[in-house]
Design a protein around this motif. Sequence first.
Motif, mmCIF file in Angstrom:
data_model
loop_
_atom_site.group_PDB
_atom_site.id
_atom_site.type_symbol
_atom_site.label_atom_id
_atom_site.label_comp_id
_atom_site.label_asym_id
_atom_site.label_seq_id
_atom_site.Cartn_x
_atom_site.Cartn_y
_atom_site.Cartn_z
ATOM 1 N N ASP A 1 -10.061 1.264 10.639
ATOM 2 C CA ASP A 1 -10.571 0.970 9.290
ATOM 3 C C ASP A 1 -11.999 1.489 9.136
ATOM 4 O O ASP A 1 -12.358 2.077 8.110
ATOM 5 C CB ASP A 1 -10.608 -0.549 9.042
ATOM 6 C CG ASP A 1 -9.213 -1.139 8.832
ATOM 7 O OD1 ASP A 1 -8.282 -0.367 8.548
ATOM 8 O OD2 ASP A 1 -9.076 -2.369 8.962
ATOM 9 N N ALA B 1 -13.302 4.249 6.528
ATOM 10 C CA ALA B 1 -14.307 3.864 5.537
ATOM 11 C C ALA B 1 -15.488 4.826 5.590
ATOM 12 O O ALA B 1 -15.964 5.319 4.560
ATOM 13 C CB ALA B 1 -14.773 2.424 5.784
ATOM 14 N N ASN C 1 -15.398 7.128 2.336
ATOM 15 C CA ASN C 1 -16.288 6.532 1.333
ATOM 16 C C ASN C 1 -17.755 6.619 1.704
ATOM 17 O O ASN C 1 -18.629 6.390 0.862
ATOM 18 C CB ASN C 1 -15.896 5.075 1.091
ATOM 19 C CG ASN C 1 -14.472 4.970 0.564
ATOM 20 O OD1 ASN C 1 -13.979 5.894 -0.080
ATOM 21 N ND2 ASN C 1 -13.806 3.882 0.874
ATOM 22 N N ARG D 1 -23.288 0.031 3.516
ATOM 23 C CA ARG D 1 -22.206 -0.949 3.503
ATOM 24 C C ARG D 1 -22.374 -1.925 4.680
ATOM 25 O O ARG D 1 -22.775 -1.552 5.777
ATOM 26 C CB ARG D 1 -20.851 -0.269 3.566
ATOM 27 C CG ARG D 1 -20.689 0.687 4.730
ATOM 28 C CD ARG D 1 -19.447 1.552 4.573
ATOM 29 N NE ARG D 1 -18.295 0.729 4.321
ATOM 30 C CZ ARG D 1 -17.285 1.082 3.536
ATOM 31 N NH1 ARG D 1 -17.295 2.263 2.953
ATOM 32 N NH2 ARG D 1 -16.267 0.283 3.337
ATOM 33 N N GLU E 1 -12.875 1.997 -1.946
ATOM 34 C CA GLU E 1 -12.458 0.668 -1.484
ATOM 35 C C GLU E 1 -13.503 -0.376 -1.791
ATOM 36 O O GLU E 1 -14.682 -0.135 -1.553
ATOM 37 C CB GLU E 1 -12.246 0.693 0.031
ATOM 38 C CG GLU E 1 -10.857 1.129 0.414
ATOM 39 C CD GLU E 1 -10.784 1.433 1.902
ATOM 40 O OE1 GLU E 1 -11.522 0.765 2.658
ATOM 41 O OE2 GLU E 1 -10.009 2.313 2.290
#
Lengths: 204, 204
Positions: free
Chosen positions: A186, A190, A194, B150, B204
């Motif tokens: 994941d 990510a 992103n 993030r 996401e």
Amino acid sequence: MSDLSTPKRGRPGYDRAAILEIAVLAFNEHGYDATSMGVLASRLNLSKAAIYHHFSSKEELLQFALNHALGGLEELLLEPAATTGPAIDRLSHVLRGAVLMLADRLPYVTLLLRVRGNSPTERDALTRRKSFDRSVALLVSAARDAGSLRADIDPATVTRLLFGMVNSLTEWYQPTGPADAAHLADDVLALALNGLRTPSTSRE
Amino acid sequence: MSDLSTPKRGRPGYDRAAILEIAVLAFNEHGYDATSMGVLASRLNLSKAAIYHHFSSKEELLQFALNHALGGLEELLLEPAATTGPAIDRLSHVLRGAVLMLADRLPYVTLLLRVRGNSPTERDALTRRKSFDRSVALLVSAARDAGSLRADIDPATVTRLLFGMVNSLTEWYQPTGPADAAHLADDVLALALNGLRTPSTSRE
């Protein structure tokens, strides 16, 4: 090549798969060239003859080991999720699958990444690795042409950077279980898709 | 350690830096352990004594080589753009600088990445590399705490994935010049910070 788990006669406790596993660890630790069949025999507490009962040569051990790593990657490309649907989803599936495969077959992929083409077996492995990379680069190109991926980075460079990230697992990943590997996959997706920047901050 | 470019007496055409450069290429090609001073001497077409005039031992060659790679990374952390301003900008500066440094000192970083801790010199290099990684992880944490990055990926994992990407250059990058390296640094930053996905598609 025959199934690794095929049971054969031999010293109890060591089937082909177990011998291969220990050989791969030894190759990674000492280097393939520096690991003789004698060294392997003493690690396994087997006679050389007992190893030759399962594998015809050190080269055959290397072949099986590299095939276990490459086969895992190649099978990934044939899965339905890698062959149908939007290119971005197929790419994501392959990237996630590669992380999970690496985590699961870590010593085998570590060995594969050290191969430099010193023998026909090694050159064959390099050819298969390049072919896998080309398939991923084609997925990157397709996702870019579909407008899903940024167009300002060359697909071959993208592929190398992505696999630089994924392959680095062989340097630092400490396997603790499938849940952990899924979490790591994941994280890789990510970061790759992103980016690290939070959506609220400005994007170039 | 004294300046690599300090001129010393010796065979014309080989100063300390030139000897080191050729030694590093030999270490990368054959492995450090497998490269004797005799092999180096014949590569350089020098006597062993002529090499010992510049470097007291093979270990000292390794020390200088690893220091050239590590020094480049450590100096990066001390630059004003790495020490002042928002953490995200400092991190970007260090990441870009690391790509440029790798491209510029490729054989030295290649050697550094192969070090496994087999001697005090190698262990010292590993310690300095870990310290550099920790500094970058702290920058990642700071940028995350500031809301720029993030929060769902562990800073240590981020640092490893980022340097997995950057360090993979030693496997595939073919230097063609500074403009090319700058372009590559842009690509690495774009992928790392903004991701491959186009801004218009869902995040996401």
